[in-house]
Design a protein around this motif. Structure first.
Motif, PDB file in Angstrom:
ATOM      1  N   LYS A 206      -2.516  17.596  23.673  1.00 42.74           N
ATOM      2  CA  LYS A 206      -3.605  18.486  24.114  1.00 42.74           C
ATOM      3  C   LYS A 206      -4.465  18.847  22.731  1.00 42.74           C
ATOM      4  O   LYS A 206      -5.588  18.631  22.785  1.00 42.74           O
ATOM      5  N   HIS A 207      -3.641  19.473  21.857  1.00 40.92           N
ATOM      6  CA  HIS A 207      -4.255  19.827  20.612  1.00 40.92           C
ATOM      7  C   HIS A 207      -4.768  18.657  19.815  1.00 40.92           C
ATOM      8  O   HIS A 207      -5.971  18.794  18.820  1.00 40.92           O
ATOM      9  N   GLU A 208      -3.985  17.539  19.638  1.00 43.37           N
ATOM     10  CA  GLU A 208      -4.501  16.403  19.179  1.00 43.37           C
ATOM     11  C   GLU A 208      -5.989  15.988  19.561  1.00 43.37           C
ATOM     12  O   GLU A 208      -6.733  15.990  18.742  1.00 43.37           O
ATOM     13  N   ILE A 209      -6.017  16.008  20.618  1.00 47.17           N
ATOM     14  CA  ILE A 209      -7.322  15.443  21.530  1.00 47.17           C
ATOM     15  C   ILE A 209      -8.449  16.513  21.325  1.00 47.17           C
ATOM     16  O   ILE A 209      -9.556  16.201  20.967  1.00 47.17           O
ATOM     17  N   GLU A 210      -8.164  17.602  21.416  1.00 45.59           N
ATOM     18  CA  GLU A 210      -9.013  18.880  21.021  1.00 45.59           C
ATOM     19  C   GLU A 210      -9.610  18.619  19.547  1.00 45.59           C
ATOM     20  O   GLU A 210     -10.801  18.825  19.224  1.00 45.59           O
ATOM     21  N   THR A 211      -8.723  18.311  18.741  1.00 47.48           N
ATOM     22  CA  THR A 211      -9.156  18.127  17.357  1.00 47.48           C
ATOM     23  C   THR A 211     -10.222  17.041  17.141  1.00 47.48           C
ATOM     24  O   THR A 211     -11.164  17.239  16.600  1.00 47.48           O
ATOM     25  N   TYR A 212      -9.837  15.873  17.962  1.00 47.79           N
ATOM     26  CA  TYR A 212     -10.633  14.711  17.792  1.00 47.79           C
ATOM     27  C   TYR A 212     -12.289  15.151  18.215  1.00 47.79           C
ATOM     28  O   TYR A 212     -13.169  14.956  17.537  1.00 47.79           O
ATOM     29  N   LYS A 213     -12.052  15.882  19.550  1.00 44.46           N
ATOM     30  CA  LYS A 213     -13.458  16.213  20.002  1.00 44.46           C
ATOM     31  C   LYS A 213     -14.302  16.959  19.049  1.00 44.46           C
ATOM     32  O   LYS A 213     -15.278  16.644  18.992  1.00 44.46           O
ATOM     33  N   ALA A 214     -13.525  18.194  18.404  1.00 44.53           N
ATOM     34  CA  ALA A 214     -14.226  18.988  17.542  1.00 44.53           C
ATOM     35  C   ALA A 214     -14.791  18.300  16.291  1.00 44.53           C
ATOM     36  O   ALA A 214     -16.068  18.803  15.819  1.00 44.53           O
ATOM     37  N   MET A 215     -14.187  17.199  15.985  1.00 46.33           N
ATOM     38  CA  MET A 215     -14.864  16.180  14.782  1.00 46.33           C
ATOM     39  C   MET A 215     -15.962  15.636  15.492  1.00 46.33           C
ATOM     40  O   MET A 215     -16.523  14.658  14.377  1.00 46.33           O
ATOM     41  N   GLY A 216     -16.310  15.160  16.513  1.00 42.79           N
ATOM     42  CA  GLY A 216     -17.548  14.390  17.101  1.00 42.79           C
ATOM     43  C   GLY A 216     -16.774  13.041  17.578  1.00 42.79           C
ATOM     44  O   GLY A 216     -17.876  12.207  17.792  1.00 42.79           O
ATOM     45  N   ILE A 217     -15.620  12.875  17.657  1.00 41.06           N
ATOM     46  CA  ILE A 217     -15.107  11.350  18.211  1.00 41.06           C
ATOM     47  C   ILE A 217     -15.266  11.564  19.586  1.00 41.06           C
ATOM     48  O   ILE A 217     -15.012  12.313  20.342  1.00 41.06           O
ATOM     49  N   GLU A 218     -15.966  10.472  20.134  1.00 37.92           N
ATOM     50  CA  GLU A 218     -16.444  10.227  21.370  1.00 37.92           C
ATOM     51  C   GLU A 218     -15.394   9.481  22.341  1.00 37.92           C
ATOM     52  O   GLU A 218     -15.366   9.262  23.407  1.00 37.92           O
ATOM     53  N   SER A 219     -14.722   8.395  21.564  1.00 39.70           N
ATOM     54  CA  SER A 219     -13.622   7.449  22.259  1.00 39.70           C
ATOM     55  C   SER A 219     -12.573   7.265  21.193  1.00 39.70           C
ATOM     56  O   SER A 219     -12.543   7.384  20.090  1.00 39.70           O
ATOM     57  N   LEU A 220     -11.642   7.015  22.076  1.00 38.32           N
ATOM     58  CA  LEU A 220     -10.310   6.963  21.235  1.00 38.32           C
ATOM     59  C   LEU A 220      -9.555   5.325  22.022  1.00 38.32           C
ATOM     60  O   LEU A 220      -9.690   5.236  23.206  1.00 38.32           O
TER      61      LEU A 220
ATOM     62  N   ILE B 279     -14.286  12.843  26.123  1.00 37.00           N
ATOM     63  CA  ILE B 279     -13.744  11.768  25.125  1.00 37.00           C
ATOM     64  C   ILE B 279     -13.302  10.629  26.057  1.00 37.00           C
ATOM     65  O   ILE B 279     -12.556  11.003  26.966  1.00 37.00           O
ATOM     66  N   SER B 280     -13.664   9.709  25.654  1.00 41.80           N
ATOM     67  CA  SER B 280     -13.303   8.473  26.485  1.00 41.80           C
ATOM     68  C   SER B 280     -11.909   7.751  25.808  1.00 41.80           C
ATOM     69  O   SER B 280     -11.836   7.656  24.693  1.00 41.80           O
ATOM     70  N   VAL B 281     -11.075   7.300  26.633  1.00 46.41           N
ATOM     71  CA  VAL B 281      -9.783   6.540  26.210  1.00 46.41           C
ATOM     72  C   VAL B 281      -9.802   5.163  26.802  1.00 46.41           C
ATOM     73  O   VAL B 281      -9.774   5.206  28.011  1.00 46.41           O
ATOM     74  N   ILE B 282      -9.600   4.464  25.807  1.00 45.64           N
ATOM     75  CA  ILE B 282      -9.268   3.134  26.219  1.00 45.64           C
ATOM     76  C   ILE B 282      -7.991   2.781  25.868  1.00 45.64           C
ATOM     77  O   ILE B 282      -7.468   2.882  24.734  1.00 45.64           O
ATOM     78  N   SER B 283      -7.195   2.062  26.797  1.00 49.87           N
ATOM     79  CA  SER B 283      -5.650   1.463  26.202  1.00 49.87           C
ATOM     80  C   SER B 283      -6.088   0.069  25.547  1.00 49.87           C
ATOM     81  O   SER B 283      -6.557  -0.754  25.957  1.00 49.87           O
ATOM     82  N   GLY B 284      -5.043   0.306  24.282  1.00 51.69           N
ATOM     83  CA  GLY B 284      -5.065  -0.913  23.464  1.00 51.69           C
ATOM     84  C   GLY B 284      -3.603  -1.506  23.637  1.00 51.69           C
ATOM     85  O   GLY B 284      -3.258  -2.405  22.875  1.00 51.69           O
TER      86      GLY B 284
END
Ligand code: CP
Length: 294
Positions: free
Chosen positions: A81-95, A113-118
């Motif tokens: 949860k905290h990892e994803i909140e950090t990404y969103k705060a940086m403006g990252i829109e997809s993972l 934030i959109s998440v795609i399975s690789g």
């Protein structure tokens, strides 16, 4: 509410058809741009998926950054949860995530934030299934009322898991031909075949799967030799098949295990055509989660 592409359990049939359609038709050099930032987080090795997401993002005008658990603060005990909140705060829109874990449900909850399975553990690799289906479509195998038959280590295969979901949604049957130790735990709606002759009788399209030694603790050389004798795709099998029979492989392939060297050079083995859909499949996936297609 953000769109994710983690599996096909909640994906509409029309969206799957659209993903296949875009993958089959898009010219990567002529895409509409999606100014955005994407993080590629790969915690398992990857050649095709990681690079094709990078190239797809480049074609779409998406800036990518790369990270992994080893280089992140996860090793200090940070929660997802905290990892994803950090990404969103940086403006990252997809993972885009590749991981050995089977925890796609945890990612489904995240918003903005959109998440795609690789590739998740043994459970999910949807962008591979999209490019596999597109390859079948290119060779007119998708609309035919014949099953796709997976041959190899089906039990540990996320390619198979996503494929079975995608093909179920399209109403296409799926079969398996493999050693009993490699059968999937859940055989619901899966036809089990018992010999190469049965396979050649039943279908015009197969997908080989690698024996995933890294996920099998007690694999003996004798087991592998027994497997090779009965299940390896050989030149003789391909020569005996109908003229329009095709074999696919998601790669990486282990020549001399699931496929003989001669068979790997046979003109019915279409892995190069399959590879050509790697970037388009990831372009289509970005367009889908960023809601940039109609
Ligand atoms: N097919 C596939 O997922 O290949 P990589 O492991 O190289 O990404």
């Amino acid at each position: 509410m953000s769109k994710h592409l983690l599996d096909f359990k909640d994906t509409d049939k029309k969206d799957i058809e659209k993903l296949i359609d875009i993958t089959g038709k898009i010219n990567p050099e002529k895409t509409n741009k999606i100014p955005s930032i994407s993080l590629l987080k790969f915690d398992e090795p990857s050649t095709r998926t990681r690079l094709s997401f990078s190239v797809a993002a480049y074609r779409l005008g998406i800036k990518t950054f790369e990270s992994s658990d080893i280089s992140s603060a996860k090793v200090k005990g940070e929660s997802l949860k905290h990892e994803i909140e950090t990404y969103k705060a940086m403006g990252i829109e997809s993972l885009v995530i590749r991981t050995k874990e089977d925890n796609i449900d945890e990612y489904k909850e995240f918003e903005d934030i959109s998440v795609i399975s690789g590739g998740f553990g043994t459970s999910s690799h949807p962008t591979q299934a999209i490019l596999d289906a597109t390859t079948l479509d290119k060779f007119n195998k998708l609309e035919k009322d014949l099953p796709v038959i997976y041959i190899g280590d089906v039990k540990h295969s996320r390619v198979f898991e996503s494929g079975r979901q995608l093909f179920a949604s399209l109403g296409k049957n799926v079969g398996v031909f493999t050693h009993e130790s490699f059968l999937p735990d859940d055989l619901t709606n899966i036809e089990v075949l018992n010999s190469w002759d049965e396979v050649l009788e039943a279908t015009e399209a197969i997908e080989l799967l690698r024996v995933q030694k890294e996920r099998i603790e007690d694999l003996e050389d004798s087991d592998l030799n027994e497997y090779i004798k009965k299940y390896q795709l050989t030149n003789e099998i391909l020569d005996k098949s109908e003229d329009d029979f095709i074999a696919l492989h998601p790669m990486p392939m282990n020549v001399d295990i699931e496929i003989s060297e001669k068979a790997s050079l046979h003109n019915k083995f279409k892995y190069i055509e399959q590879l050509s859909f790697g970037v388009p499949s990831r372009i289509a996936s970005y367009m889908y989660v960023m809601e940039q297609y109609d």
